[in-house]
Design a protein around this motif. Sequence first.
Motif: not given
Length: 524
Positions: A213-227, A316-325
């Motif tokens: 979203t454009p509404h968080n511009k400049g407020m988030i440095r890194r983010a991690i999405s799990q599943s 934004v530095d971004y980590i994303a991943g899943v569980n294998d099952m």
Amino acid sequence: MVGFILMILCFLFSTAGVVHTEGGMVEGKNIRLGWSRHMDVFRGIPFADIPGRFEKPKNTQDGTAMKYKPRCLQLNLIMTDTRGSEDCLYLNIWVPHQGAVASNLPVMVWIYGGGFLVGGSMGANFLDNYLYSGEEIADRGNVIVVTLGYRVGTLGFLSTGDSDLPGNYGLWDQQAAIAWVHRNIRSFGGDPGNITLFGESAGGASVSFQTLTPHNKGMIRRAISQSGVALCPWGVIKNPRKMAEEVALKVNCPTDSRMAACLKLTDPVQLTLAGTLSLNSSPDNPLVNNLVLSAVVDGDFLPDHPSNLFHNAADVDYIAGVNDMDGHLFTAIDIPSINSMLVDTDVDDLKRLLAAYTSDKGIKGMEEAFSVYSADWSTTPDQETVKKTAVDIGTDYIFLVPTQAALYLHAEHATTGRTYSYVFSEPNRMGGLVTPYPSWIGADHADDLQYVFGKPFSSPLGYWPRHRDVDPNQGGSKVPATWPLFTSGDQYLEIHHDMDRSYVHQKMRMRFVQFWTSWEEVNL
């Protein structure tokens, strides 16, 4: 001499004391963790006022920070009643002090999952042991941890698809909390320029939405999405009005131009009960297709489809991943025989599930998908192979392929932002011990949460010593693996208790990723 004594006292009993925020003064509870290690815990800080029905959050109310506040009004787990409150926009903060009062610490903001239907900032609670307690992360990582509440279910995500009820109210709540943290966290000893969002399942998708979203511009440095990412097939609802009309009929509201006004005046409990999730799933009607309260392209929070918004996450530095099952939880509801040692899983059930996932392609699409997933089978595959393949199908479609697609888009649009990928493969601790988990089960959906929040350390009697090594960080960990950039040959890290350098791999399930993403109609 007085200054020296005060310095010694501060060293022995570090605390931020009473903290001034834009909503007034808040006081936390100081707990001692060890020699020169203390932590302040602030519970229930308001980041917005009680929200108006189907309105964006606004203002900040005054309040103390001494106890956890109720979760937002939502269905109970069996969807027969409700719990929680409309007065729920609060956050909790853990501030570690290691030898001195915290100053300029990194900040991690947690967004919980629950299918956008249920969940709370503290998670499940057993004997005062909250799943989402930030204590272990804050202490071991020397970071400030924040958990927040946001509206879910009908009150958080119902939309008519137009300006009458634009939707995304829960996402706006999250955004308001992020903005509050950015404005106020320095008073707690945090660095507003070093905020990391992290979340799992719907929370992981929420993290993804918040970076886009454009509404968080400049407020988030890194983010991690799990599943969970914004591109998941359950992430954005294409026809939100259909659900809005179903809810309206259940609460005796008209479905014409008067619908929105009527819904806004309807009892919130009745509105919530009208937003139940259908569990009457089957291979022909998979559970994931029934997740019908989610984000919408509203022209404001999401000005376009998420796939077209990755330029907003370029720094934004971004980590994303899943569980294998990851798909086991869902697919075993669609095909219950997966969990049975006594009942075989019919290959036709796999074909029916694939037909539902590829419905826009008709019978040809199903046959093509089945040929991809059965390519490595023997002439007469055993039951474990068939059951595992069913789980792979669910994992790929619901989580893994959309996550890989999001990683490629992030890497493509990144400027200063770095991209990282992982798969979590620590086997489920119940596998083979209790029903409904078969012995071959890997990491099921949400299995990573206990490790993220340090439960092997805070509740050691419930874990084996090896579970304390499920940690991809170098720091004080025994793990020798270095997490590679995704952009260095599509590399990813497999996270497991005995991981070593061999746990760095390339091109996660590439044959299946290419299969699903080659179809323009797939919701990616």
